[in-house]
Design a protein around this motif. Structure first.
Motif, short mmCIF file in Angstrom:
data_model
loop_
_atom_site.label_atom_id
_atom_site.label_comp_id
_atom_site.label_asym_id
_atom_site.label_seq_id
_atom_site.Cartn_x
_atom_site.Cartn_y
_atom_site.Cartn_z
N ILE A 152 7.26 13.52 -5.90
CA ILE A 152 7.37 12.31 -6.70
C ILE A 152 8.44 11.47 -6.02
N GLN A 153 8.37 10.15 -6.23
CA GLN A 153 9.37 9.31 -5.57
C GLN A 153 9.73 8.11 -6.43
N ALA A 154 10.94 7.62 -6.21
CA ALA A 154 11.41 6.37 -6.79
C ALA A 154 11.97 5.55 -5.63
N ARG A 155 11.67 4.23 -5.64
CA ARG A 155 12.11 3.38 -4.53
C ARG A 155 12.56 2.03 -5.08
N ALA A 156 13.62 1.50 -4.51
CA ALA A 156 14.09 0.14 -4.82
C ALA A 156 14.08 -0.64 -3.51
N GLU A 157 13.51 -1.85 -3.55
CA GLU A 157 13.45 -2.71 -2.37
C GLU A 157 14.12 -4.04 -2.67
N TYR A 158 14.94 -4.51 -1.75
CA TYR A 158 15.48 -5.86 -1.83
C TYR A 158 14.63 -6.71 -0.89
#
Length: 187
Positions: A152-158
């Motif tokens: 499973i993954q969580a990602r934040a992108e600017y």
């Protein structure tokens, strides 16, 4: 009494996941190597969404990643994202579809089940609610391996938009954050 009602769900969940773990463990030759190796590929699906309390304004999006491990820590690939927004209001149209196609590269840390990563992406954005233009971004996230090749993954992108090299520098301060949560597998 509440504990008794939750017990069948826990038993069902355990009965479902235990055979999957045993099959994955047997497939790995009985050892518990976690994560990818150089040359492996990866596919993941992530989603995001939000709604107002009355569900008059809603949005959702899905992102699919396909990549190749250049080493056991470096992943390079392509990401396709699609988003939909249904916004109520007299000045705004009914709905918007947007999409983006980006190349990305991520570097993963560690060899345990939890693997933080950092990376960057570059591509284009298009659709009803945006001007077709370039998009670039920096990202950070965490993958957690539930099975040797499934996570499973969580990602934040600017992310920031640009038309040229000069506008990229100017627009970096006017970027936006995008968050996703999903799952994937290495093969």
């Amino acid at each position: 009494m509440k504990m008794l009602k939750k017990a069948p769900l826990a038993i069902l969940l355990g009965a479902t996941l235990l055979p999957a773990y045993a099959m994955a463990h047997a497939h790995m030759g009985g050892h518990s190597a976690i994560g990818p190796s150089e040359g492996d590929r990866e596919f993941s699906l992530s989603g995001t969404g939000s709604s107002s309390k009355d569900f008059d304004n809603s949005s959702f999006g899905i992102s699919g990643d396909y990549g190749w491990y250049l080493s056991d820590r470096t992943l390079a690939g392509i990401r396709q994202s699609i988003s939909y927004a249904d916004v109520e209001g007299e000045d705004i149209g009914d709905d918007f579809w947007n999409g983006s196609t980006r190349l990305f590269a991520d570097y993963h840390f560690g060899h345990n089940a939890a693997r933080p990563f950092v990376g960057a992406s570059l591509g284009g954005i298009y659709g009803d609610g945006v001007k077709d233009t370039g998009i670039a971004g920096l990202e950070a996230g965490l993958k957690y391996y539930l099975l040797p090749t499934t996570f499973i993954q969580a990602r934040a992108e600017y992310q920031f938009l640009f038309d040229s090299g000069d506008s990229a520098e100017d627009n970096f301060d006017d970027g936006a954050w995008a968050y996703t949560f999903g799952m994937g597998l290495n093969f």
